[in-house]
Design a protein around this motif. Sequence first.
Motif, PDB file in Angstrom:
ATOM      1  N   MET A   1      36.842  33.776  31.604  1.00 43.08           N
ATOM      2  CA  MET A   1      37.080  33.292  32.964  1.00 43.08           C
ATOM      3  C   MET A   1      38.547  32.874  33.074  1.00 43.08           C
ATOM      4  O   MET A   1      39.161  32.517  32.072  1.00 43.08           O
TER       5      MET A   1
ATOM      6  N   LEU B   1      29.496  30.716  38.338  1.00 42.67           N
ATOM      7  CA  LEU B   1      30.425  30.285  37.294  1.00 42.67           C
ATOM      8  C   LEU B   1      29.681  29.665  36.119  1.00 42.67           C
ATOM      9  O   LEU B   1      30.072  29.827  34.968  1.00 42.67           O
TER      10      LEU B   1
ATOM     11  N   PHE C   1      32.873  26.246  46.433  1.00 45.88           N
ATOM     12  CA  PHE C   1      33.664  25.201  45.816  1.00 45.88           C
ATOM     13  C   PHE C   1      34.346  24.367  46.880  1.00 45.88           C
ATOM     14  O   PHE C   1      34.882  24.908  47.838  1.00 45.88           O
TER      15      PHE C   1
ATOM     16  N   GLY D   1      42.982  40.894  39.874  1.00 48.10           N
ATOM     17  CA  GLY D   1      43.516  39.567  40.177  1.00 48.10           C
ATOM     18  C   GLY D   1      44.102  38.834  38.997  1.00 48.10           C
ATOM     19  O   GLY D   1      44.400  37.648  39.086  1.00 48.10           O
ATOM     20  N   GLU D   2      44.301  39.538  37.854  1.00 52.61           N
ATOM     21  CA  GLU D   2      44.886  38.866  36.694  1.00 52.61           C
ATOM     22  C   GLU D   2      46.391  39.015  36.762  1.00 52.61           C
ATOM     23  O   GLU D   2      46.922  40.096  36.524  1.00 52.61           O
ATOM     24  N   LYS D   3      47.070  37.945  37.095  1.00 52.70           N
ATOM     25  CA  LYS D   3      48.517  38.050  37.113  1.00 52.70           C
ATOM     26  C   LYS D   3      49.149  36.680  36.921  1.00 52.70           C
ATOM     27  O   LYS D   3      48.556  35.659  37.220  1.00 52.70           O
ATOM     28  N   VAL D   4      50.355  36.695  36.392  1.00 55.35           N
ATOM     29  CA  VAL D   4      51.111  35.460  36.251  1.00 55.35           C
ATOM     30  C   VAL D   4      51.746  35.157  37.595  1.00 55.35           C
ATOM     31  O   VAL D   4      52.360  36.016  38.212  1.00 55.35           O
ATOM     32  N   GLU D   5      51.550  33.944  38.061  1.00 52.03           N
ATOM     33  CA  GLU D   5      52.140  33.574  39.340  1.00 52.03           C
ATOM     34  C   GLU D   5      53.306  32.644  39.092  1.00 52.03           C
ATOM     35  O   GLU D   5      53.121  31.510  38.658  1.00 52.03           O
ATOM     36  N   GLU D   6      54.491  33.132  39.335  1.00 57.56           N
ATOM     37  CA  GLU D   6      55.645  32.257  39.170  1.00 57.56           C
ATOM     38  C   GLU D   6      55.862  31.493  40.458  1.00 57.56           C
ATOM     39  O   GLU D   6      55.794  32.043  41.545  1.00 57.56           O
ATOM     40  N   ARG D   7      56.086  30.214  40.299  1.00 60.21           N
ATOM     41  CA  ARG D   7      56.311  29.390  41.485  1.00 60.21           C
ATOM     42  C   ARG D   7      57.787  29.174  41.697  1.00 60.21           C
ATOM     43  O   ARG D   7      58.544  29.051  40.743  1.00 60.21           O
TER      44      ARG D   7
ATOM     45  N   ALA E   1      50.198  25.938  35.562  1.00 55.45           N
ATOM     46  CA  ALA E   1      50.026  26.384  36.943  1.00 55.45           C
ATOM     47  C   ALA E   1      50.317  27.866  37.116  1.00 55.45           C
ATOM     48  O   ALA E   1      49.589  28.574  37.806  1.00 55.45           O
ATOM     49  N   SER E   2      51.364  28.363  36.437  1.00 48.15           N
ATOM     50  CA  SER E   2      51.728  29.764  36.655  1.00 48.15           C
ATOM     51  C   SER E   2      50.736  30.709  35.979  1.00 48.15           C
ATOM     52  O   SER E   2      50.676  31.892  36.296  1.00 48.15           O
ATOM     53  N   LYS E   3      49.936  30.191  35.055  1.00 49.40           N
ATOM     54  CA  LYS E   3      48.990  31.039  34.326  1.00 49.40           C
ATOM     55  C   LYS E   3      47.587  30.940  34.901  1.00 49.40           C
ATOM     56  O   LYS E   3      46.632  31.374  34.266  1.00 49.40           O
ATOM     57  N   ARG E   4      47.458  30.340  36.086  1.00 53.59           N
ATOM     58  CA  ARG E   4      46.123  29.947  36.499  1.00 53.59           C
ATOM     59  C   ARG E   4      45.177  31.109  36.767  1.00 53.59           C
ATOM     60  O   ARG E   4      43.964  30.943  36.708  1.00 53.59           O
ATOM     61  N   PHE E   5      45.723  32.307  37.059  1.00 48.18           N
ATOM     62  CA  PHE E   5      44.833  33.444  37.308  1.00 48.18           C
ATOM     63  C   PHE E   5      44.703  34.353  36.095  1.00 48.18           C
ATOM     64  O   PHE E   5      44.196  35.460  36.198  1.00 48.18           O
ATOM     65  N   LEU E   6      45.184  33.895  34.954  1.00 48.35           N
ATOM     66  CA  LEU E   6      45.011  34.693  33.734  1.00 48.35           C
ATOM     67  C   LEU E   6      43.712  34.317  33.049  1.00 48.35           C
ATOM     68  O   LEU E   6      43.233  33.191  33.156  1.00 48.35           O
ATOM     69  N   ARG E   7      43.164  35.277  32.311  1.00 45.78           N
ATOM     70  CA  ARG E   7      41.973  34.990  31.520  1.00 45.78           C
ATOM     71  C   ARG E   7      42.320  33.917  30.492  1.00 45.78           C
ATOM     72  O   ARG E   7      43.333  34.011  29.812  1.00 45.78           O
TER      73      ARG E   7
ATOM     74  N   ILE F   1      34.435  24.911  37.013  1.00 47.11           N
ATOM     75  CA  ILE F   1      33.111  24.689  36.429  1.00 47.11           C
ATOM     76  C   ILE F   1      33.083  23.398  35.621  1.00 47.11           C
ATOM     77  O   ILE F   1      32.031  22.940  35.198  1.00 47.11           O
TER      78      ILE F   1
ATOM     79  N   ASN G   1      28.579  32.372  33.888  1.00 52.96           N
ATOM     80  CA  ASN G   1      29.698  32.872  33.080  1.00 52.96           C
ATOM     81  C   ASN G   1      30.064  31.887  31.984  1.00 52.96           C
ATOM     82  O   ASN G   1      30.411  32.277  30.873  1.00 52.96           O
TER      83      ASN G   1
END
Lengths: 248, 322
Positions: free
Chosen positions: A94, B182, A118, B315-321, A136-142, A102, B185
Motif C-alpha cells: 500500500m 484498506l 475517509f 498513481g505511483e509517483k514521487v511528488e516534489e513540493r 511527504a514527497s513519497k506519499r504515493f509510493l508503495r 488505515i 489490504n
Amino acid sequence: MSALLKVENVTKTFGGVVANRSVSLEVHKGDIAGLIGPNGSGKTTLFNSIVGAHPIDSGSVRFEGKEISRLIVPTIARRGLIRTFQQTRIYAEMNCVENMRISAPDARGSVLSLLSGFSNQVDIRAEELLDFVGLASKRFLRAGSLSFGQQKLLEFAMALMSEPKLLLLDEPTAGVNPTLINGLIDRLVRANKELGVTLLVIEHNMRVIMNLAEHITCLAHGEVLAQGSPQEVRDNPSVVEAYLGVSA
Amino acid sequence: MTKAQKYSLIGGGLFLSLVAPFLLPQLATQLTMLWLMVVFALTWDTLGGQMGYNSFGNILFFGIGAYACAVLQRDLGLDYFIGLAVGLAFAGVLSSLVAIILGFGMLGLRGHYFAIGTLGLGIAAGEIAGGWDYVGAGSGMVPPLYPTALAGRELFFYFLMFALALATFFILRALYATKFGLALNAIRDDEDKAEAMGLQTTQVKSFAWAVSALFLGIGGGLAGNLLGFIDPRDVAFAGATFGVWMVLMAILGGKGTVWGPVIGAVVFHITQELFWTYLLGWQRVALGLLIVAIVVFFPNGILGTLREQRPEWFGEKVEERA
C-alpha cells in the motif's frame, strides 16, 4: 501521580528458558522511559508481554489502572497502547497515504463502521504527519519501495496517526543512518512534548537513550538490573559489567 | 491512458455485452457462462487478492447456492419467476451465513494452512451432497423448468447473469474504496501489524468471506437454473474445474485489482472455448500448458505486469513540493 503503565513481577518462560523473571517497571504519563540491556536480556519479550502478544506466566500488567495481561493484542491496542516492531512492519503493497489512513483511530471500529470513505480530518492529519517525518514527497509510493530507514519513519508516523496514549518503540534507530537518527530523536521528543504521547523506548544506542529518556530500566538475563535516571544507570557498576563483562 | 480513452473502452465493452446475445444467439449460453466466470474471479479475488487468503474452497458457496435455490423452487411451489427470485435471495443469504460460520474456524488459519484447509471444503461438500437423498444424492437435482410458453430463456438468463456480474463488480469496487478495503489490504500485507494497530481483523475477514459467498451463492442459484441440471461433483461442487478456474482467472488478470479478475475471466474463458472448439481431444493439455505459461511468464497477472512496466499509470509517483 499514578502510573500510566504499571508492570509488576512479570515472569515469562519459554520451555526451560526464563525470558523475564519478576520484572517490574512503571511509566508515568508524559514520560519518555527507556529500556536497555544486552542482546537476549528479554526487552522485546517484555514488550510482547505488555501488548498481549503472548500470555504471561505470572505477574500483572496494568494500563491506566486496569489489568490488561489477559487481553488480546487488538483489544489492548484499541485502548491506546501501540507498539512498533524491531523488524519494521509496514503495509508494503500500500502507498504511504493508505498506510496512514488505515492507522487512524476510526479504522479500529467494527466492520460495519468501516464501510465508509475517509474523513477529511484523517487525510489532513496523514499529510501533517507524513510531513512531520519527512515523507511527504513519497506519499504515493508503495511503502515497500521505501528504504529501511524511511520505513522506520513511516511506521513511527503510523503509530502517531493512531493517537496512542502510550507508544512502545522497539529500537527506533536500529539500521537508520546517523544523520537520520538525530532527526528521528528530535521527532520523538517533539511527539512527546507537542502531541503528549508517552514513550517507552527499547534502544541499544547509548548516546541516543541517555539523551532521550528521563528514566531508564536496564534488564540483564531477564531480570531488572538497575532503574533510575540515565546518570544513575550509567554509573551503576553492574550495568557496566553486564555490557562489558567483569573487569580484570 | 487518458480518462476519455478509458471511458470509451468501458462504454464499448458495455455496449458489446448488451448486443452480444442478439448478434450471436447460438453462443448465448456460453456468453452467460462468461459472466459467471467474471463473478467467480471477482469473488475469489476478495480473499485471494485483496486480503491475501488463498481459498481453494470458494466453490462450496457456489454449490450451496445452486442447491439452496433449487430446493426452495422445488418445495415452495411458487410461480417460476417468484420462486426463482426467492430462491436466489435465499441462496445468497445461506451461502453468506455458511461463510460466517466457517470463518470462525477457518479464518484463524494463515497462509498455506488456510489454502489446504479450504481445499477440503469443496470435496467434502460434494461427497455429502452426493449421498444426501433430500437433494437427489448422486443423481443430482433438476431445477424447475423455465415456462415453455415463454420464449427468450437464453436472453433471460444472460441478462440476469450480466446484472449479477455488474452488481458484483460495482459493489466490490465500492467496498474496496472504503476503510474496509484498506483493512483487507492491511491484513494481506501484514496481519500481525494490523492486529497490533488495533484493527478488528476477525470481523473484517468474516465479513469479506460473507460478501464473497453472497455473490457466489446467487451465481450458483442462477447457474443451476441455466444449466438445468445440478450434479453434485461436476456442477455444484466442481472443485477441479470451476474451483481451480476461479483462482487461475484472478491470477491471470492480476489479483488484488478490480479489473484484473474481469480481464482474466474474459481472456481465460475465450481461450478455453477456443481450445474446446479447435483442439478437441487436446483441450486439457492446451489448458494445462496455458496455466504453466501464465504462472511462468505472468506471475503477477496481466495488470500486475503492466503495473511493473508503467507504475505511473497506477498513481505511483514521487511528488516534489515547491
